[in-house]
Design an enzyme around this catalytic site. Structure first.
Site, mmCIF file in Angstrom:
data_model
loop_
_atom_site.group_PDB
_atom_site.id
_atom_site.type_symbol
_atom_site.label_atom_id
_atom_site.label_comp_id
_atom_site.label_asym_id
_atom_site.label_seq_id
_atom_site.Cartn_x
_atom_site.Cartn_y
_atom_site.Cartn_z
ATOM 1 N N ASP A 114 0.900 -1.265 -0.014
ATOM 2 C CA ASP A 114 0.156 -0.022 0.029
ATOM 3 C C ASP A 114 0.969 1.234 -0.074
ATOM 4 O O ASP A 114 0.391 2.275 -0.009
ATOM 5 C CB ASP A 114 -1.002 0.072 1.233
ATOM 6 N N ASP A 175 -6.040 -5.574 -4.565
ATOM 7 C CA ASP A 175 -6.086 -4.170 -4.256
ATOM 8 C C ASP A 175 -4.878 -3.549 -5.067
ATOM 9 O O ASP A 175 -4.556 -2.421 -5.276
ATOM 10 C CB ASP A 175 -5.968 -4.055 -2.665
#
Length: 397
Positions: A114, A175
């Protein structure tokens, strides 16, 4: 198996019939103005601190820059600056750059893919909008940390956790399609093709293994990092290993056309249409999905945050299709209908004590986390979608 094979196997087509959107510029401006009011009320609270990933009783607690979600707040500040040109938003966003610099230099909670979310919406955005060279350099440091998570044999970036942890080693998740733009951008900035090659290889592996033959998605998929062979798909936040977690599908809807933006690989665009169709075919009447696409009606919670991500992805996808394409008009209309529904029925305007923007988000239902709350990424993507509709927006991604 490569992306081409998967693309040929996918059979999901248009089934869901959409009404015509009546979204107007005036309604869009009203929705943006509400977002700006909500940002203004929290500007001082969220300068040295950041909103938690999900609200508690519709109110975001203030935390340090330690979560994967910090940049969604900073990204909203940059969007607000673009829309208004009000220096107060730029100044607040620039004040936060020091926090991102400290985080990457001291490796504070950086064992995650991330880094793409974190540094694209904070530092890459700052560089693109203002030419801030320090922000550019911070983002390049983050790209280097992200490259440390790349397993060349498997062709994937490990999602989270220590790279030697056997329970995490070789896990990629859908993601990550949204984290790849940081690497594509780093390749453009430095001329170093390693960043591009890693990102392109990862999206190919995503297409081959995370996206199923019916165009649904696994949340996570394990690869053998020694042999490079696929192992198995699994969920962490979906209803079951073989269901389709809504937010994961939304990441695919958005992430695939973003990689197309950099690679011009038409197979990715075709696959983006398929995953979009799968999603649209499973929406309830108000166009806001349940938290897992196995549910199409009933008492389960909606996930407004997934709907906001999907709206951005549908607009990105539509923008790459020919003007004459019926699919382009369909995806644009679906995005507008989603925005209408979110603006009319899902904002915190009915909860005046809330410092969030979108109600009825779900962080992680199986984990009992952030259920029927505001989710900071939902707020960000709702704002981004509004800005995409309002002006000719150049993505930070």
């Amino acid at each position: 198996m490569n992306a081409s094979v998967v693309h040929e196997a996918v059979r999901e087509t248009h089934r869901f019939q959409l009404m015509d959107s009546i979204w107007s510029k005036e309604k869009c401006e009203q929705a943006i103005n509400y977002v700006l009011r909500q940002l203004d009320r929290s500007l001082d609270v969220f300068t040295e601190q950041f909103p938690a990933p999900a609200s508690v009783n519709q109110i975001y607690p203030a935390i340090g820059n330690t979560e994967w979600t910090s940049s969604f707040w900073t990204g909203m500040l940059w969007l607000a600056y673009e829309v208004t040109r009000d220096e107060k938003y730029r100044k607040k966003a620039e004040l936060q750059l020091e926090s991102y610099k400290e985080r990457v230099e001291k490796r504070i909670a950086t064992e995650t893919h991330d880094l793409g979310f974190l540094y694209t919406l904070s530092c890459v955005a700052a560089y693109k909008l203002t030419g801030n060279v320090e922000a550019k350099n911070i983002a390049l440091q983050a790209a280097d940390l992200l490259m440390e998570r790349y397993f060349e044999k498997a062709g994937i970036i490990q999602a989270w956790g220590n790279l030697n942890n056997p329970n995490q080693r070789g896990r990629m998740i859908i993601d990550c399609a949204m984290n790849l733009p940081l690497l594509y951008w780093a390749a453009e900035m430095t001329g170093d093709s390693r960043y591009y090659q890693a990102a392109e290889r990862h999206i190919q592996q995503t297409a081959a293994y995370i996206i199923r033959e019916d165009a649904s998605t696994y949340h996570t998929f394990y690869m053998d990092t020694e042999s490079g062979l696929p192992r198995y798909g699994k969920t962490s936040q979906g209803y079951s290993d073989d269901s389709c977690w809504s937010r994961g599908q939304a990441w695919a809807i958005y992430g695939l056309p973003l990689s197309y933006r950099y690679t011009a690989n038409g197979e990715l665009l075709g696959l983006a249409e398929k995953v979009s169709n799968y999603y649209l075919n499973r929406l309830p009447d108000d166009y806001v999905c349940y938290w897992d696409l196995i549910f199409t009606d009933g008492e389960e919670e909606r996930d407004s945050s997934a709907a906001a991500i999907a709206a951005c992805g549908l607009l990105e996808l539509a923008g790459h299709l020919p003007l004459s394409s019926e699919s382009r008009r369909r995806y644009e209309n679906a995005a507008m209908l989603t925005l209408e529904s979110l603006a009319n029925q899902y904002t915190t305007i009915t909860v005046p004590e809330s410092n969030g923007i979108l109600l009825h988000g779900v962080y992680g239902k199986p984990l009992g986390n952030g259920i029927d709350e505001c989710c900071i990424w939902g707020d960000y993507y709702y704002f981004e979608a509004l800005v995409r509709v309002y002006k000719n927006w150049k993505p930070y991604w």
